[in-house]
Scaffold this active site. Structure first.
Site, PDB file in Angstrom:
ATOM      1  N   LYS A 126      47.337  28.229  33.748  1.00  0.00           N
ATOM      2  CA  LYS A 126      47.205  29.148  32.613  1.00  0.00           C
ATOM      3  C   LYS A 126      47.756  28.572  31.321  1.00  0.00           C
ATOM      4  O   LYS A 126      47.385  29.005  30.236  1.00  0.00           O
ATOM      5  CB  LYS A 126      47.900  30.481  32.914  1.00  0.00           C
ATOM      6  CG  LYS A 126      47.149  31.327  33.930  1.00  0.00           C
ATOM      7  CD  LYS A 126      47.642  32.757  33.942  1.00  0.00           C
ATOM      8  CE  LYS A 126      46.833  33.595  34.932  1.00  0.00           C
ATOM      9  NZ  LYS A 126      47.350  34.958  35.072  1.00  0.00           N
ATOM     10  N   LYS A 207      37.173  29.656  42.358  1.00  0.00           N
ATOM     11  CA  LYS A 207      37.275  30.993  42.939  1.00  0.00           C
ATOM     12  C   LYS A 207      36.678  32.043  41.997  1.00  0.00           C
ATOM     13  O   LYS A 207      36.649  31.854  40.773  1.00  0.00           O
ATOM     14  CB  LYS A 207      38.708  31.336  43.335  1.00  0.00           C
ATOM     15  CG  LYS A 207      39.646  31.572  42.212  1.00  0.00           C
ATOM     16  CD  LYS A 207      40.963  32.114  42.742  1.00  0.00           C
ATOM     17  CE  LYS A 207      41.718  32.728  41.566  1.00  0.00           C
ATOM     18  NZ  LYS A 207      42.830  33.553  41.905  1.00  0.00           N
ATOM     19  N   LYS A 210      38.122  36.934  37.137  1.00  0.00           N
ATOM     20  CA  LYS A 210      37.818  37.829  36.015  1.00  0.00           C
ATOM     21  C   LYS A 210      37.524  37.049  34.742  1.00  0.00           C
ATOM     22  O   LYS A 210      36.834  37.523  33.860  1.00  0.00           O
ATOM     23  CB  LYS A 210      39.045  38.703  35.716  1.00  0.00           C
ATOM     24  CG  LYS A 210      39.204  39.880  36.627  1.00  0.00           C
ATOM     25  CD  LYS A 210      40.549  40.562  36.339  1.00  0.00           C
ATOM     26  CE  LYS A 210      40.938  41.439  37.507  1.00  0.00           C
ATOM     27  NZ  LYS A 210      42.360  41.760  37.538  1.00  0.00           N
TER      28      LYS A 210
END
Ligand code: AMP
Ligand code: TRP
Length: 347
Positions: A126, A207, A210
């Site tokens: 991130k 994966k 969102k």
């Protein structure tokens, strides 16, 4: 101290197992969230004391639109209930309604090392390539550890991408128990085997997430029948043309088989048999039906709950119950660390 240890021992052995998990209210949930995590929430609630949290304090580790965040909190609460989390059996509440999370988060931040936080793969992913990175993103796993330890949790059902965070939580709990005083129950992660990792439909090496920009990369739990069909029909497979489970060589088909299997209850072997001699077209068409059939009742319940007063009552009740457990733990924690005003004068 003896009393404290007694309480912990009793907590471990004599009560039903305590289950805790949380999901961020950051937009709509997809099949990966459902099959990797939330489906277990429902399965666990009959035999355990379950607490399911909407982790809004985790959500603000990245910038949020305040109005949207409040909506997403209610969306997620309604989805929890729509998939079958039952407020009569489980506690459903919003993290920021219980001050203990932030309080324990601070205490645990003082019992963890920056080195172990910088090592977290989710933090690296991130923060990678960014010039400035919010402090919240780094201490995120500490707050997650606080969520879990605050309730003397035995079992944490999550997707396998959370393994490292659970390990860190255990390390911190053991560290405090061993170096200061036995204070925390050391929890175990519970990772769902099939479906633990649902991959993106447009790129089965990533994966389902969102944050993917391509809307056909994932299937949201609230997607309508047409969108479900489009996303599955467009999904990436391979040129072999045989429905066969082989995640290394055939990640696309294997991911679709996985979804088919968990939603329908058919084993991977029997799916291979059912589609022997048939192409991907037939298989995908049937998968569309399987997914639509699984999601329709969830969507129906969601629409009943999302705008009802019952939703707010459930969240208020949940916070009250969670808080009464959390307050007891915080007393114990402040006692362990020597924080606050003692009950009587000490010299
Ligand atoms: P998040 O949306 O990242 O807050 O995840 C909520 C829960 O869903 C966590 O327990 C994750 O591990 C799980 N999860 C998220 N994406 C996937 C995926 N693609 N496959 C399986 N589980 C997932
Ligand atoms: N970090 C988790 C995720 O991204 C969400 C979470 C926060 C959580 N606190 C938790 C999960 C406590 C389990 C227990 O999915």
């Amino acid at each position: 101290m003896a009393e404290n240890e007694e309480k912990l021992t009793e907590t471990r052995h004599e009560r039903r197992k305590r289950v805790f998990s949380g999901v961020q209210p950051s937009g709509s949930l997809h099949l990966g969230n459902y099959l990797g995590a939330i489906k277990q929430f429902v399965d666990l609630q009959n035999d355990n004391d379950c607490i399911y949290c909407i982790v809004d304090e985790h959500a603000i580790t990245v910038p949020q639109d305040p109005k949207e965040l409040r909506k997403h909190i209610l969306d997620l609460a309604a989805l929890y209930m729509a998939v079958g989390v039952d407020p009569e059996k489980s506690i459903i509440f919003v993290q920021s309604e219980v001050p203990g999370h932030a309080q324990l988060g601070w205490v645990l931040a003082c019992s963890s090392y920056t080195g172990e936080l910088f090592r977290m793969t989710q933090f690296k992913a991130k923060s990678g390539g960014k010039e400035s990175v919010g402090t919240g993103l780094l201490v995120y796993p500490v707050l997650m550890a606080a969520d879990i330890l605050l309730y003397d949790t035995d079992i944490v059902p999550v997707g396998s991408d959370q393994k490292q965070h659970i390990e860190l939580c255990r390390d911190i709990a053991i560290r405090v128990n061993n170096t200061i005083k036995k204070t925390f129950v050391v929890p175990d992660g519970r990772f769902m085997k099939e479906g633990a990792r649902i991959m993106a439909l447009d790129d089965p090496t990533q994966k389902m997430s969102k944050s993917n920009k391509n809307i056909h990369s994932s299937i949201a739990l609230l997607d309508d029948a047409n969108k479900i069909k489009k996303s599955i029909m467009k999904s990436v497979t391979d040129s072999e043309g045989i429905v066969r489970f082989d995640p290394d060589e055939k990640p696309g088909v294997s991911n679709l088989m996985n979804i088919y299997s968990v939603l329908s209850g058919e084993s991977l072997d029997s799916i291979e048999e059912m589609y022997a001699g048939k192409g991907y077209g037939d298989f995908k068409k049937d998968l569309v039906g399987v997914v639509q059939k699984a999601l329709a009742p969830i969507q129906e319940r969601y629409n009943e709950i999302r705008y009802s007063e019952e939703l707010l009552t459930t969240l208020h009740d949940g916070a009250e119950k969670a808080n009464s457990i959390a307050e007891r733990t915080m007393k114990r924690v402040y006692d362990t660390f020597g924080l606050g005003v003692p009950a009587k004068i000490v010299r």
